[in-house]
Design an enzyme around this catalytic site. Structure first.
Site, mmCIF file in Angstrom:
data_model
loop_
_atom_site.group_PDB
_atom_site.id
_atom_site.type_symbol
_atom_site.label_atom_id
_atom_site.label_comp_id
_atom_site.label_asym_id
_atom_site.label_seq_id
_atom_site.Cartn_x
_atom_site.Cartn_y
_atom_site.Cartn_z
ATOM 1 N N HIS A 15 51.824 28.947 33.572
ATOM 2 C CA HIS A 15 50.482 29.495 33.763
ATOM 3 C C HIS A 15 49.601 29.155 32.566
ATOM 4 O O HIS A 15 49.330 29.985 31.712
ATOM 5 C CB HIS A 15 50.546 31.006 34.023
ATOM 6 C CG HIS A 15 51.125 31.317 35.355
ATOM 7 N ND1 HIS A 15 52.345 31.910 35.495
ATOM 8 C CD2 HIS A 15 50.665 31.078 36.604
ATOM 9 C CE1 HIS A 15 52.618 32.035 36.778
ATOM 10 N NE2 HIS A 15 51.616 31.528 37.475
ATOM 11 N N HIS A 42 47.877 24.067 34.737
ATOM 12 C CA HIS A 42 48.135 24.671 36.040
ATOM 13 C C HIS A 42 46.816 25.053 36.716
ATOM 14 O O HIS A 42 46.629 24.822 37.913
ATOM 15 C CB HIS A 42 49.037 25.897 35.890
ATOM 16 C CG HIS A 42 49.129 26.753 37.107
ATOM 17 N ND1 HIS A 42 49.712 26.327 38.280
ATOM 18 C CD2 HIS A 42 48.679 28.017 37.342
ATOM 19 C CE1 HIS A 42 49.627 27.296 39.185
ATOM 20 N NE2 HIS A 42 49.004 28.326 38.632
ATOM 21 N N HIS A 94 42.213 31.933 37.807
ATOM 22 C CA HIS A 94 43.122 32.790 38.574
ATOM 23 C C HIS A 94 44.272 33.394 37.767
ATOM 24 O O HIS A 94 44.865 34.370 38.176
ATOM 25 C CB HIS A 94 43.655 32.044 39.800
ATOM 26 C CG HIS A 94 44.719 31.048 39.487
ATOM 27 N ND1 HIS A 94 44.424 29.774 39.055
ATOM 28 C CD2 HIS A 94 46.054 31.163 39.516
ATOM 29 C CE1 HIS A 94 45.550 29.134 38.850
ATOM 30 N NE2 HIS A 94 46.555 29.942 39.114
ATOM 31 N N ASP A 95 44.633 32.810 36.655
ATOM 32 C CA ASP A 95 45.726 33.378 35.847
ATOM 33 C C ASP A 95 45.170 34.089 34.644
ATOM 34 O O ASP A 95 45.780 34.419 33.722
ATOM 35 C CB ASP A 95 46.705 32.283 35.415
ATOM 36 C CG ASP A 95 47.607 31.872 36.549
ATOM 37 O OD1 ASP A 95 48.004 32.719 37.366
ATOM 38 O OD2 ASP A 95 47.924 30.672 36.618
#
Length: 108
Positions: A65, A69, A107-108
């Site tokens: 992550h 990514h 998103h992470d």
């Protein structure tokens, strides 16, 4: 830009070619290609600073992550929207389109 529309896009190679700034470069490319700068009246310099802050926020030594990514997820979303036709199928407006791109990037 054509390679970005390939499902077999090599994110590692792209990120290395961008000197580990793939998220910044890809974000700028897809935002420009999809017309979000113009349609949403985005300031490119401010947007680049925003994306740089996002990229910096990822922990580089995290084995999965990380910013690479996020670049991969962003390219996958771009592919689904453009090449796979999701943009037309779900009939997203420019704000929603930009939201999808930003969600992929952070998103992470």
């Amino acid at each position: 830009l054509r390679k970005l529309q390939d499902w077999n896009f090599d994110v590692v190679r792209f990120d290395r070619a961008c000197l580990d700034n793939g998220l910044r470069v890809l974000s700028a490319l897809v935002t420009k290609h999809l017309g979000c700068y113009d349609s949403l009246n985005l300031d490119e310099t401010k947007f680049q600073c925003f994306i740089a802050a996002i990229q910096t926020g990822y922990i580089a030594d995290n084995p999965y992550h990380n910013a690479r990514h996020a670049t991969d997820v962003l390219q996958s979303c771009y592919w689904m929207l453009t090449t796979a036709g999701a943009q037309e199928i779900v009939d997203v407006d420019d704000h929603q389109l930009f939201a999808v791109l930003m969600a992929a990037a952070i998103h992470d």
